[in-house]
Write an enzyme that holds these catalytic residues in place. Sequence first.
Site, PDB file in Angstrom:
ATOM      1  N   HIS A 252       0.813  -1.228   0.000  1.00 38.29           N
ATOM      2  CA  HIS A 252       0.000   0.000   0.000  1.00 38.29           C
ATOM      3  C   HIS A 252       0.846   1.279   0.000  1.00 38.29           C
ATOM      4  O   HIS A 252       0.455   2.274  -0.585  1.00 38.29           O
ATOM      5  CB  HIS A 252      -0.981   0.016   1.177  1.00 38.29           C
ATOM      6  CG  HIS A 252      -0.347   0.165   2.529  1.00 38.29           C
ATOM      7  ND1 HIS A 252       0.163  -0.911   3.219  1.00 38.29           N
ATOM      8  CD2 HIS A 252      -0.127   1.258   3.317  1.00 38.29           C
ATOM      9  CE1 HIS A 252       0.662  -0.497   4.370  1.00 38.29           C
ATOM     10  NE2 HIS A 252       0.505   0.818   4.460  1.00 38.29           N
ATOM     11  N   LYS A 256       5.898   5.523  -1.214  1.00 38.83           N
ATOM     12  CA  LYS A 256       6.778   6.322  -0.353  1.00 38.83           C
ATOM     13  C   LYS A 256       8.217   6.333  -0.865  1.00 38.83           C
ATOM     14  O   LYS A 256       9.032   7.133  -0.420  1.00 38.83           O
ATOM     15  CB  LYS A 256       6.727   5.819   1.089  1.00 38.83           C
ATOM     16  CG  LYS A 256       5.470   6.272   1.835  1.00 38.83           C
ATOM     17  CD  LYS A 256       5.466   5.837   3.290  1.00 38.83           C
ATOM     18  CE  LYS A 256       4.237   6.387   4.022  1.00 38.83           C
ATOM     19  NZ  LYS A 256       4.117   5.813   5.388  1.00 38.83           N
ATOM     20  N   HIS A 281       2.424  10.024  -2.187  1.00 36.88           N
ATOM     21  CA  HIS A 281       2.804   8.605  -2.186  1.00 36.88           C
ATOM     22  C   HIS A 281       1.688   7.731  -2.742  1.00 36.88           C
ATOM     23  O   HIS A 281       1.934   6.663  -3.274  1.00 36.88           O
ATOM     24  CB  HIS A 281       3.286   8.142  -0.804  1.00 36.88           C
ATOM     25  CG  HIS A 281       2.204   7.824   0.193  1.00 36.88           C
ATOM     26  ND1 HIS A 281       1.563   8.773   0.937  1.00 36.88           N
ATOM     27  CD2 HIS A 281       1.658   6.640   0.584  1.00 36.88           C
ATOM     28  CE1 HIS A 281       0.677   8.204   1.743  1.00 36.88           C
ATOM     29  NE2 HIS A 281       0.714   6.895   1.552  1.00 36.88           N
ATOM     30  N   HIS A 307      -5.933   4.181  -0.269  1.00 40.73           N
ATOM     31  CA  HIS A 307      -5.947   3.780   1.142  1.00 40.73           C
ATOM     32  C   HIS A 307      -6.040   4.956   2.110  1.00 40.73           C
ATOM     33  O   HIS A 307      -6.244   4.753   3.301  1.00 40.73           O
ATOM     34  CB  HIS A 307      -4.752   2.856   1.478  1.00 40.73           C
ATOM     35  CG  HIS A 307      -3.412   3.515   1.497  1.00 40.73           C
ATOM     36  ND1 HIS A 307      -2.685   3.751   0.345  1.00 40.73           N
ATOM     37  CD2 HIS A 307      -2.653   3.981   2.508  1.00 40.73           C
ATOM     38  CE1 HIS A 307      -1.535   4.329   0.664  1.00 40.73           C
ATOM     39  NE2 HIS A 307      -1.498   4.483   1.978  1.00 40.73           N
ATOM     40  N   HIS A 308      -5.921   6.195   1.628  1.00 45.16           N
ATOM     41  CA  HIS A 308      -6.135   7.351   2.519  1.00 45.16           C
ATOM     42  C   HIS A 308      -7.433   8.087   2.201  1.00 45.16           C
ATOM     43  O   HIS A 308      -7.642   9.205   2.688  1.00 45.16           O
ATOM     44  CB  HIS A 308      -4.946   8.314   2.451  1.00 45.16           C
ATOM     45  CG  HIS A 308      -3.710   7.776   3.107  1.00 45.16           C
ATOM     46  ND1 HIS A 308      -3.606   7.596   4.464  1.00 45.16           N
ATOM     47  CD2 HIS A 308      -2.536   7.344   2.583  1.00 45.16           C
ATOM     48  CE1 HIS A 308      -2.412   7.096   4.761  1.00 45.16           C
ATOM     49  NE2 HIS A 308      -1.743   6.925   3.626  1.00 45.16           N
ATOM     50  N   ASP A 351      -4.178  -0.238   8.296  1.00 47.87           N
ATOM     51  CA  ASP A 351      -2.986   0.611   8.280  1.00 47.87           C
ATOM     52  C   ASP A 351      -3.018   1.619   9.427  1.00 47.87           C
ATOM     53  O   ASP A 351      -2.025   1.814  10.118  1.00 47.87           O
ATOM     54  CB  ASP A 351      -2.915   1.346   6.935  1.00 47.87           C
ATOM     55  CG  ASP A 351      -1.678   2.218   6.808  1.00 47.87           C
ATOM     56  OD1 ASP A 351      -0.617   1.826   7.322  1.00 47.87           O
ATOM     57  OD2 ASP A 351      -1.791   3.293   6.190  1.00 47.87           O
TER      58      ASP A 351
END
Length: 411
Positions: A252, A256, A281, A307-308, A351
């Site tokens: 995920h 980064k 990222h 995922h954010h 996460d």
Amino acid sequence: MGDEQFAGQDSAILAILKTTDEVNQLKDVDTILDKILYESRSFANADAGSIFLVEKDSLIFSFVQNETLFKGAGANAALYQNFGIPISEQSIVGYVAKTRKSLAIDDAYELDVTLPFAFNKSFDEKSGYRTTSMLTIPLIAQESRLVGVMQLINAKNDMGKVVPFSAEARSYIPLFCNNASVAIERGIMNRELILRMMQMAELRDPTETGAHVQRVGAFCAEIYGTWAARRGHSAKEIKRERDNLRLAAMLHDVGKVGIPDAILKKPGKLTDEEFDVIKMHTVFGARLFKNLTSELDHMSMEIALCHHEKWEGRGYPGKVQPDIWAEDVKMGEPINGLDIPLGARICAVADVYDALASPRSYKEPFADEKCLGILESDAGTHFDPEIVEIFIEIFDVIKAIRDKYKEQWGG
Ligand code: C2E
Ligand code: SIN
Ligand code: SIN
Ligand code: FE
Ligand code: FE
């Protein structure tokens, strides 16, 4: 192999070939172990079994199934037990690893005293299970590398009575295991490749272990399994999706890799400008998978990108403008609710929980109550409420995963 009749040699070999082919399509080592154990148990009609994998001079407990103690496909903390057995003649699995020959035992409690090994009764004593017949098989891959040992327990006859393992099981299952061992090695290699990639991406520190990435992958696999079981999805479908989700979730934060150390490792709060850099990222990660075509690539792209995102909107990156490839790519209109892909909704909970429960360059680890309090109060705003509910429902499994993948030896 499970559903078929074994009238003769040919059908048994055909079944082994078919199953080997199915095993070869799986990618993640846990799904591969699950399948190999399930098929071997079906062939022998064995009630239980486990697989140990070689690490240095030990056999590390790596997978277990037990029809009597834990039925069905639900989340199961027993999978994440953490122990090793030395490769030595004192234990049954150690003996088989040393001699590299399979070994059938008709009653574990009636071993000949002249044998070098003894049966370890502690599992039976703790669980109330009664181990009787055993078939223990070395897992040997190419160039005679020992990968591990599989142990099948309590073969049953048609009446459900425990009996010794049949001659057929003793000759065919080791055959299947030779092919299976190659698949296990490939699964281990896939996992290690991902861990190395993630070390480059976010840890950039050779002393880090990748335990965080293993935990997030395992949390996601277990949350998904429960989510899909609630909906009555078939075991086969759950396994395939879970296989992809676990690996995709491990990736995920691969984006980064594009974030400078000075920001990523800043020991303290980020400025708004720095946080805007961090947000990229998601886009950097998505670029890695966007033009690829497998289901795994597709899921990895969705999770890296989303995922954010937040359940009520206001996450990032939203609908990026003009597209993820543009050099001046901008965060866009928020997406929310079921528009966020399932894998990303699951990964968000996994996460954030792991970030809360772990030390970061910018924070101390929080206690469980505080972590769960944050997840619960953000359910319905940040998180899909059903995913938080499932997370809390399977929290004993989550804790077992944390115990298994601790920083010192996760990788
Ligand atoms: P990360 O450290 O893995 O954190 C992942 C997510 O966990 C965060 O996403 C956030 O939603 C949640 N989280 C982490 N710590 C806390 C906390 O103390 N309280 C609460 N309520 N939630 C927390 P976010 O905010 O989008 O951050 C993404 C990444 O940006 C982080 O990944 C981390 O690498 C970096 N980052 C965020 N804030 C800071 C900071 O203040 N300093 C530094 N050095 N890095 C930060
Ligand atoms: C880290 O940089 O410590 C890991 C961040 C994450 O994957 O959540
Ligand atoms: C890791 O050690 O893999 C990441 C850092 C953490 O989870 O605390
Ligand atoms: Fe992230
Ligand atoms: Fe993360």
